[in-house]
Motif scaffolding. Structure first.
Motif, PDB file in Angstrom:
ATOM      1  N   VAL A   1      -2.804 -14.393  73.092  1.00 29.36           N
ATOM      2  CA  VAL A   1      -3.498 -15.649  73.360  1.00 29.36           C
ATOM      3  C   VAL A   1      -4.899 -15.393  72.823  1.00 29.36           C
ATOM      4  N   ILE A   2      -5.172 -15.897  71.625  1.00 30.01           N
ATOM      5  CA  ILE A   2      -6.404 -15.497  70.940  1.00 30.01           C
ATOM      6  C   ILE A   2      -6.886 -16.632  70.046  1.00 30.01           C
ATOM      7  N   ALA A   3      -8.196 -16.674  69.844  1.00 30.74           N
ATOM      8  CA  ALA A   3      -8.830 -17.658  68.976  1.00 30.74           C
ATOM      9  C   ALA A   3     -10.147 -17.053  68.491  1.00 30.74           C
ATOM     10  N   PRO A   4     -10.683 -17.548  67.400  1.00 36.01           N
ATOM     11  CA  PRO A   4     -11.971 -17.026  66.928  1.00 36.01           C
ATOM     12  C   PRO A   4     -13.105 -17.330  67.912  1.00 36.01           C
ATOM     13  N   GLY A   5     -14.029 -16.381  68.021  1.00 34.89           N
ATOM     14  CA  GLY A   5     -15.263 -16.588  68.763  1.00 34.89           C
ATOM     15  C   GLY A   5     -15.140 -16.687  70.267  1.00 34.89           C
ATOM     16  N   LEU A   6     -14.124 -16.071  70.864  1.00 38.79           N
ATOM     17  CA  LEU A   6     -13.996 -16.086  72.318  1.00 38.79           C
ATOM     18  C   LEU A   6     -15.177 -15.373  72.966  1.00 38.79           C
ATOM     19  N   ASN A   7     -15.476 -15.729  74.187  1.00 36.07           N
ATOM     20  CA  ASN A   7     -16.496 -15.007  74.929  1.00 36.07           C
ATOM     21  C   ASN A   7     -15.961 -13.637  75.344  1.00 36.07           C
ATOM     22  N   VAL A   8     -14.711 -13.596  75.885  1.00 38.28           N
ATOM     23  CA  VAL A   8     -14.112 -12.336  76.312  1.00 38.28           C
ATOM     24  C   VAL A   8     -12.650 -12.283  75.874  1.00 38.28           C
ATOM     25  N   LEU A   9     -12.294 -11.249  75.150  1.00 35.24           N
ATOM     26  CA  LEU A   9     -10.904 -10.952  74.825  1.00 35.24           C
ATOM     27  C   LEU A   9     -10.462  -9.852  75.779  1.00 35.24           C
ATOM     28  N   LEU A  10      -9.531 -10.185  76.662  1.00 36.58           N
ATOM     29  CA  LEU A  10      -9.003  -9.239  77.651  1.00 36.58           C
ATOM     30  C   LEU A  10      -7.829  -8.495  77.024  1.00 36.58           C
ATOM     31  N   CYS A  11      -7.831  -7.196  77.125  1.00 37.67           N
ATOM     32  CA  CYS A  11      -6.820  -6.379  76.469  1.00 37.67           C
ATOM     33  C   CYS A  11      -6.056  -5.545  77.490  1.00 37.67           C
ATOM     34  N   GLY A  12      -4.797  -5.930  77.728  1.00 35.35           N
ATOM     35  CA  GLY A  12      -3.936  -5.146  78.591  1.00 35.35           C
ATOM     36  C   GLY A  12      -3.461  -3.893  77.869  1.00 35.35           C
ATOM     37  N   ILE A  13      -2.757  -3.045  78.580  1.00 35.16           N
ATOM     38  CA  ILE A  13      -2.232  -1.831  77.966  1.00 35.16           C
ATOM     39  C   ILE A  13      -1.034  -2.186  77.091  1.00 35.16           C
ATOM     40  N   ASN A  14      -0.022  -2.797  77.686  1.00 32.57           N
ATOM     41  CA  ASN A  14       1.144  -3.297  76.955  1.00 32.57           C
ATOM     42  C   ASN A  14       1.884  -4.240  77.896  1.00 32.57           C
ATOM     43  N   PRO A  15       2.728  -5.106  77.362  1.00 32.83           N
ATOM     44  CA  PRO A  15       3.461  -6.013  78.247  1.00 32.83           C
ATOM     45  C   PRO A  15       4.485  -5.248  79.079  1.00 32.83           C
ATOM     46  N   GLY A  16       4.586  -5.621  80.343  1.00 35.44           N
ATOM     47  CA  GLY A  16       5.664  -5.118  81.174  1.00 35.44           C
ATOM     48  C   GLY A  16       6.941  -5.872  80.858  1.00 35.44           C
ATOM     49  N   LEU A  17       8.047  -5.396  81.368  1.00 38.09           N
ATOM     50  CA  LEU A  17       9.328  -6.043  81.091  1.00 38.09           C
ATOM     51  C   LEU A  17       9.371  -7.472  81.627  1.00 38.09           C
ATOM     52  N   TRP A  18       8.766  -7.701  82.789  1.00 36.63           N
ATOM     53  CA  TRP A  18       8.754  -9.035  83.376  1.00 36.63           C
ATOM     54  C   TRP A  18       7.988  -9.990  82.458  1.00 36.63           C
TER      55      TRP A  18
ATOM     56  N   LEU B   1      -4.244 -22.056  78.515  1.00 36.46           N
ATOM     57  CA  LEU B   1      -5.500 -22.709  78.894  1.00 36.46           C
ATOM     58  C   LEU B   1      -6.713 -21.791  78.726  1.00 36.46           C
ATOM     59  N   LEU B   2      -6.490 -20.491  78.638  1.00 46.63           N
ATOM     60  CA  LEU B   2      -7.590 -19.524  78.619  1.00 46.63           C
ATOM     61  C   LEU B   2      -8.609 -19.754  77.503  1.00 46.63           C
ATOM     62  N   PRO B   3      -8.200 -20.013  76.261  1.00 45.98           N
ATOM     63  CA  PRO B   3      -9.221 -20.210  75.222  1.00 45.98           C
ATOM     64  C   PRO B   3     -10.202 -21.353  75.536  1.00 45.98           C
TER      65      PRO B   3
ATOM     66  N   LEU C   1      -4.834 -19.436  87.818  1.00 43.35           N
ATOM     67  CA  LEU C   1      -3.805 -19.872  86.882  1.00 43.35           C
ATOM     68  C   LEU C   1      -2.510 -19.128  87.137  1.00 43.35           C
ATOM     69  N   ARG C   2      -1.424 -19.766  86.752  1.00 47.59           N
ATOM     70  CA  ARG C   2      -0.120 -19.092  86.722  1.00 47.59           C
ATOM     71  C   ARG C   2       0.029 -18.478  85.326  1.00 47.59           C
ATOM     72  N   PRO C   3       0.854 -17.469  85.188  1.00 50.71           N
ATOM     73  CA  PRO C   3       1.054 -16.877  83.861  1.00 50.71           C
ATOM     74  C   PRO C   3       1.491 -17.895  82.803  1.00 50.71           C
ATOM     75  N   ASP C   4       2.275 -18.912  83.189  1.00 52.89           N
ATOM     76  CA  ASP C   4       2.715 -19.896  82.203  1.00 52.89           C
ATOM     77  C   ASP C   4       1.597 -20.858  81.796  1.00 52.89           C
TER      78      ASP C   4
ATOM     79  N   LEU D   1     -11.684 -17.417  76.859  1.00 54.49           N
ATOM     80  CA  LEU D   1     -10.960 -16.181  77.154  1.00 54.49           C
ATOM     81  C   LEU D   1      -9.694 -16.064  76.323  1.00 54.49           C
ATOM     82  N   GLY D   2      -9.264 -14.847  76.069  1.00 54.33           N
ATOM     83  CA  GLY D   2      -8.005 -14.593  75.387  1.00 54.33           C
ATOM     84  C   GLY D   2      -7.375 -13.323  75.930  1.00 54.33           C
ATOM     85  N   ILE D   3      -6.128 -13.086  75.520  1.00 55.06           N
ATOM     86  CA  ILE D   3      -5.402 -11.882  75.964  1.00 55.06           C
ATOM     87  C   ILE D   3      -4.679 -11.255  74.771  1.00 55.06           C
ATOM     88  N   THR D   4      -4.783  -9.946  74.693  1.00 52.90           N
ATOM     89  CA  THR D   4      -4.016  -9.152  73.743  1.00 52.90           C
ATOM     90  C   THR D   4      -3.609  -7.870  74.473  1.00 52.90           C
ATOM     91  N   ASN D   5      -2.985  -6.943  73.745  1.00 55.18           N
ATOM     92  CA  ASN D   5      -2.578  -5.659  74.327  1.00 55.18           C
ATOM     93  C   ASN D   5      -2.883  -4.523  73.365  1.00 55.18           C
TER      94      ASN D   5
END
Length: 192
Positions: free
Chosen positions: A22-39, A75-77, A68-71, A81-85
């Motif tokens: 979940v990413i876009a140019p110029g975000l204020n914060v890009l949150l980076c997890g370790i890796n996706p879990g199976l769920w 809405l984060l951008p 927010l719910r994961p689904d 905000l964004g999310i990567t791993n």
């Protein structure tokens, strides 16, 4: 939307699935997890496992106006905000990743940061960060890493329910420290 129920076979079938950023140019914060879990891989949403404290901590820290719910990750951008791993491969536990996967992930992450130019990169997991970036004494909080400039780097605790060192209130406090720094930087950037 209630959280999905997955069978053991559903979860095992999600191993090695990739989860889009979940990413876009110029975000204020890009949150980076370790890796996706199976769920998360099975659902197609970041931090989707029941009991993961990411979404509550994000809200309690003031990053989002409601929990927010994961689904609703799309809405984060809208809130900058964004999310990567660090590693794209889904696994049951982050400790299943190899050192090679994490260091290769750091190189990919640096390229994403260069391409999308977030103001802050927040890596969620100090141990994974230490391995990926080779900074053995890193601690939770702001970091000095010129390799990502002008993007600033912050390490947050891993919000997984397996991380017993941090309760939800502690996680929210650490997320709020980042938010205060990020909002301060955003204000000073807008005023110059």
């Amino acid at each position: 939307m209630p959280s999905a129920r997955f069978t053991r076979d559903d979860l095992l079938g999600a191993a090695d699935k990739l989860l889009p950023d979940v990413i876009a140019p110029g975000l204020n914060v890009l949150l980076c997890g370790i890796n996706p879990g199976l769920w998360s891989a099975a659902s197609g949403h970041h931090f989707a496992r029941p009991g993961n404290r990411f979404w509550p901590a994000l809200h309690l820290s003031g990053f989002t106006p409601r929990q927010l719910r994961p689904d609703e990750q799309h809405l984060l951008p809208g809130w900058g905000l964004g999310i990567t791993n660090l590693a794209a491969r889904a696994s049951a536990r982050a400790d299943e990743l190899t050192r090679t996967e994490l260091t290769a992930g750091a190189d990919i992450l640096k390229a994403k940061v260069a391409q999308f130019a977030p103001r802050w990169l927040a890596v969620l997991g100090v141990t994974a960060y230490r391995t990926a970036f080779g900074v053995v004494k890193a601690k939770v909080g702001p970091q000095d890493l010129d390799a990502l400039a002008p993007t600033r780097l912050w390490i947050l605790p891993n919000p997984s329910g397996l991380n017993a060192h941090y309760q939800l209130a502690d996680l929210a406090h650490e997320f709020a420290r980042l938010r205060t720094a990020a909002v301060g930087q955003e204000s000073s950037a807008g005023g110059s």
